[in-house]
Design a protein around this motif. Structure first.
Motif, short mmCIF file in Angstrom:
data_model
loop_
_atom_site.label_atom_id
_atom_site.label_comp_id
_atom_site.label_asym_id
_atom_site.label_seq_id
_atom_site.Cartn_x
_atom_site.Cartn_y
_atom_site.Cartn_z
N ALA A 1 140.51 -13.21 -51.51
CA ALA A 1 140.97 -12.38 -52.69
C ALA A 1 140.68 -12.45 -53.81
N ALA A 2 140.67 -13.47 -54.30
CA ALA A 2 140.51 -13.97 -55.60
C ALA A 2 138.95 -13.82 -55.91
N THR A 3 138.09 -14.21 -55.20
CA THR A 3 136.80 -14.45 -55.40
C THR A 3 136.05 -13.38 -54.98
N GLY A 4 136.32 -12.34 -54.12
CA GLY A 4 135.32 -11.07 -53.88
C GLY A 4 134.48 -11.98 -52.79
N ALA A 5 134.69 -13.08 -52.18
CA ALA A 5 133.71 -13.63 -51.14
C ALA A 5 133.90 -12.92 -49.91
N TRP A 6 132.77 -12.80 -49.00
CA TRP A 6 132.84 -12.28 -47.82
C TRP A 6 132.44 -13.37 -46.42
N GLY A 7 132.78 -13.23 -45.69
CA GLY A 7 132.33 -14.34 -44.37
C GLY A 7 133.61 -14.11 -43.46
N THR A 8 134.02 -15.40 -43.05
CA THR A 8 134.94 -15.72 -41.87
C THR A 8 135.79 -16.81 -42.22
N PHE B 1 145.17 -10.02 -34.02
CA PHE B 1 143.74 -9.45 -35.11
C PHE B 1 143.26 -8.49 -34.57
N ILE B 2 142.87 -7.93 -33.45
CA ILE B 2 142.52 -6.80 -32.93
C ILE B 2 143.23 -5.65 -33.23
N ASP B 3 144.57 -5.95 -33.10
CA ASP B 3 145.52 -4.66 -33.45
C ASP B 3 145.73 -4.40 -34.91
N ALA B 4 145.66 -5.43 -35.69
CA ALA B 4 145.47 -5.47 -37.23
C ALA B 4 144.21 -4.73 -37.58
N GLY B 5 143.17 -4.61 -36.91
CA GLY B 5 141.96 -3.98 -37.46
C GLY B 5 140.87 -5.02 -37.79
N ALA B 6 141.03 -6.23 -37.60
CA ALA B 6 140.10 -7.35 -37.88
C ALA B 6 139.09 -7.40 -37.08
N ASN B 7 137.65 -7.90 -37.56
CA ASN B 7 136.91 -8.29 -36.79
C ASN B 7 136.76 -9.62 -36.25
N VAL B 8 136.90 -9.86 -34.85
CA VAL B 8 137.01 -10.96 -34.08
C VAL B 8 135.67 -11.21 -33.80
N LEU B 9 135.38 -12.57 -33.76
CA LEU B 9 133.92 -13.14 -33.36
C LEU B 9 134.31 -14.44 -32.55
N LEU B 10 133.78 -14.40 -31.33
CA LEU B 10 134.25 -15.55 -30.36
C LEU B 10 133.21 -16.50 -30.42
N GLY B 11 133.56 -17.99 -30.33
CA GLY B 11 132.71 -18.90 -30.06
C GLY B 11 133.27 -20.10 -29.28
N SER B 12 132.73 -21.27 -29.45
CA SER B 12 133.24 -22.33 -28.59
C SER B 12 133.67 -23.52 -29.38
N ASP B 13 132.88 -23.66 -30.53
CA ASP B 13 133.07 -24.97 -31.29
C ASP B 13 132.43 -26.17 -30.40
N ALA B 14 131.63 -25.73 -29.52
CA ALA B 14 130.85 -26.93 -29.02
C ALA B 14 130.34 -28.01 -29.95
N GLY C 1 136.30 -11.94 -41.32
CA GLY C 1 136.15 -12.17 -39.91
C GLY C 1 137.05 -13.26 -39.34
N ALA C 2 137.55 -13.06 -38.22
CA ALA C 2 138.39 -14.21 -37.31
C ALA C 2 137.41 -14.67 -36.47
#
Length: 497
Positions: A332-339, A392-405, A360-361
């Motif tokens: 919020a403070a920096t205006g950064a984008w990402g996850t 997250f979905i119900d709140a309208g967030a973008n969800v991205l799935l992964g494994s942390d392999a 993104g989550a």
């Protein structure tokens, strides 16, 4: 890994993003050209030239992504001793006593889960079992390494219980992974082939190293099996800026556009298994045991401000609710984008902030199943929401799935099954209110995530996966073991059964 390049797909049933654009749900043909989908029509309506992939009624979905991978560490894990089945520290120590000595003189085990053991790891126990051969047992969550005295002497660290946590653990892991670059590259090539067999067309590689060098070397050697977006860590941020790197750029000098610069990755707290995730409430009875904040908020602000100004997205590792709150404050403070990576424990009031801030989550559903007992015990007193997905979905967030392999397998079908069913092995679903619909999990397993999924549509990339069964009708075992008949990357087969 170069394979046949197809000019068309005949007789496929299209599932997932893009299917809603079709006038009917029957069989369709796709015309492919220049790595993209040139046309889609009901089967028989198009003239299909050249090399045709016969789908024979199988189910076609968009190419799958794993949004959080440690590529080198995962690739090398197959050469190391698995410890996930060990039920105690004593058993794990005995297992390492018989482990092979690798070419670099080490014994290395992976996947220990000491949080479940009745006895604690100790230097004396491991020394007695392993003697003077440097021995390393890497925690499944990668945030700690149990080592013997010979390993401590070799690495130049000191710890009374033989367990290196957080920063020292990451440093030792980096040294092990960098020991033989060419051998590691060969392992990564094999990993990419395995991933393609599971329908993977792309990964976000967050290996803790200077990834620009390793991926430049792999691309020059002919690597073309996956799309890759690689992370930059804070200690290399100025180097990356000086080199002119920016998120989204194609890696300079690569013979193709498959490898691109990814985000700046910052690890702000620890993990649940190592009891170092930064939480608002204590772990158990000790009021001082609330995890660790590895990067103070003011330092995180400065890093994200620099990264944003230089054209980098931010990927902020935050597992505990305190770490998530500080990460959201920094966005919020920096205006950064990402996850935010992991987001395993999030205050209810912070969940809507993901959507409001466009953050993104990037989550790993298999961890929720692996950690359900830990969450119900050492996080029992936490008031924040553990492993939120549907929230997250119900709140309208973008969800991205992964494994942390290598923490979980690099297999999007396993991740989707965990998200959709919140269980495995026939157990009751864990916190079933957080399950995802299959269509949402499938969208979240494509490049753009749940809100901006890759779609099978005219003009879209010909990154496609042909499945033997309809994923919408699969049960948990069927979804996690989905048979993939073909994986196409820009129309080129990286896997063909």
């Amino acid at each position: 890994m170069s394979g046949r390049t197809f000019d068309a797909v005949r007789g496929a049933r299209i599932v997932g993003p893009g299917a809603e654009l079709l006038p009917d749900a029957g069989l369709h043909d796709l015309l492919l050209a220049d790595g993209r989908i040139a046309d889609i029509a009901p089967t028989g309506a198009l003239r299909l030239p050249g090399d045709v992939l016969e789908a024979e009624g199988a189910f076609l979905v968009s190419g799958l992504w794993d949004h959080h991978v440690h590529a080198t560490q995962y690739a090398l894990a197959v050469r190391r001793v698995p410890l996930d089945a060990m039920g105690s520290a004593a058993e794990a120590a005995r297992r390492m006593a018989d482990a092979p000595i690798l070419a670099d003189g080490r014994r290395i085990g992976v996947g220990m889960r000491d949080a479940f053991w009745p006895d604690a790891p100790s230097l004396e126990l491991l020394d007695a079992a392993t003697g003077d051969v440097p021995t390393y047992l890497i925690n499944a969550d990668l945030h700690s390494v149990w080592v013997n005295s010979a390993a401590l002497a070799r690495e130049g660290f000191d710890t009374p219980d033989g367990v290196l946590r957080e920063g020292p653990a990451f440093e030792v892991g980096l040294r092990m992974n960098l020991g033989d670059p060419l051998s590691a590259d060969a392992a990564v090539l094999a990993m990419a082939a395995d991933a393609a067999r599971r329908g993977v067309v792309g990964i976000v590689d967050l290996d803790l190293m200077w990834n620009a060098e390793s991926w430049s070397r792999r691309a020059a050697a002919g690597f073309d099996g996956l799309r890759v977006e690689f992370g930059i860590y804070p200690n290399d941020l100025e180097r990356a800026i000086a080199a002119g790197l920016r998120t989204g750029d194609v890696l300079a000098g690569a013979p193709h556009d498959l490898i691109r610069v990814g985000p700046m990755k910052v690890i702000t707290d620890g993990s649940l298994g190592t009891r170092t995730a930064a939480c608002s409430h204590p772990y158990g009875d000790d009021p001082a045991d609330r995890g660790v904040l590895a990067v103070p908020p003011e330092e995180l602000l400065a890093l994200m401000m620099t990264a944003t100004g230089a054209g980098f997205a931010s990927a902020i590792h935050a597992i505990g609710d305190e770490a998530n709150r500080f990460a959201l404050d920094a966005f919020a403070a920096t205006g950064a984008w990402g996850t935010i990576e992991h987001a395993q424990l999030v205050a209810r009031s912070d969940i809507p902030r993901f959507a409001r801030l466009g953050v993104g989550a990037s989550v790993q559903p298999a961890h929720a199943i692996d950690d359900r007992e830990l969450t119900d015990t050492i996080w029992a007193d936490q008031t924040a929401t553990a492993y939120p997905l549907r929230s997250f979905i119900d709140a309208g967030a973008n969800v991205l799935l992964g494994s942390d392999a290598p923490v979980a397998p690099l297999d999007p079908w396993v991740s989707m099954a965990a998200a959709v069913f919140r269980t495995r092995d026939g157990r009751e679903p864990w916190r079933a209110e957080e399950t995802l619909p299959l269509e949402t999990a499938l969208a979240a397993s494509t490049h753009g995530g749940s809100l901006h999924p890759s779609s099978i549509e005219v003009g879209g990339r010909a990154d496609l996966v042909l499945c033997a069964e309809d994923p919408r009708r699969a049960d948990e075992p069927g979804l996690s073991s989905m048979e993939v008949r073909a994986t196409l990357l820009s129309g080129r087969a990286t896997h063909l059964a």
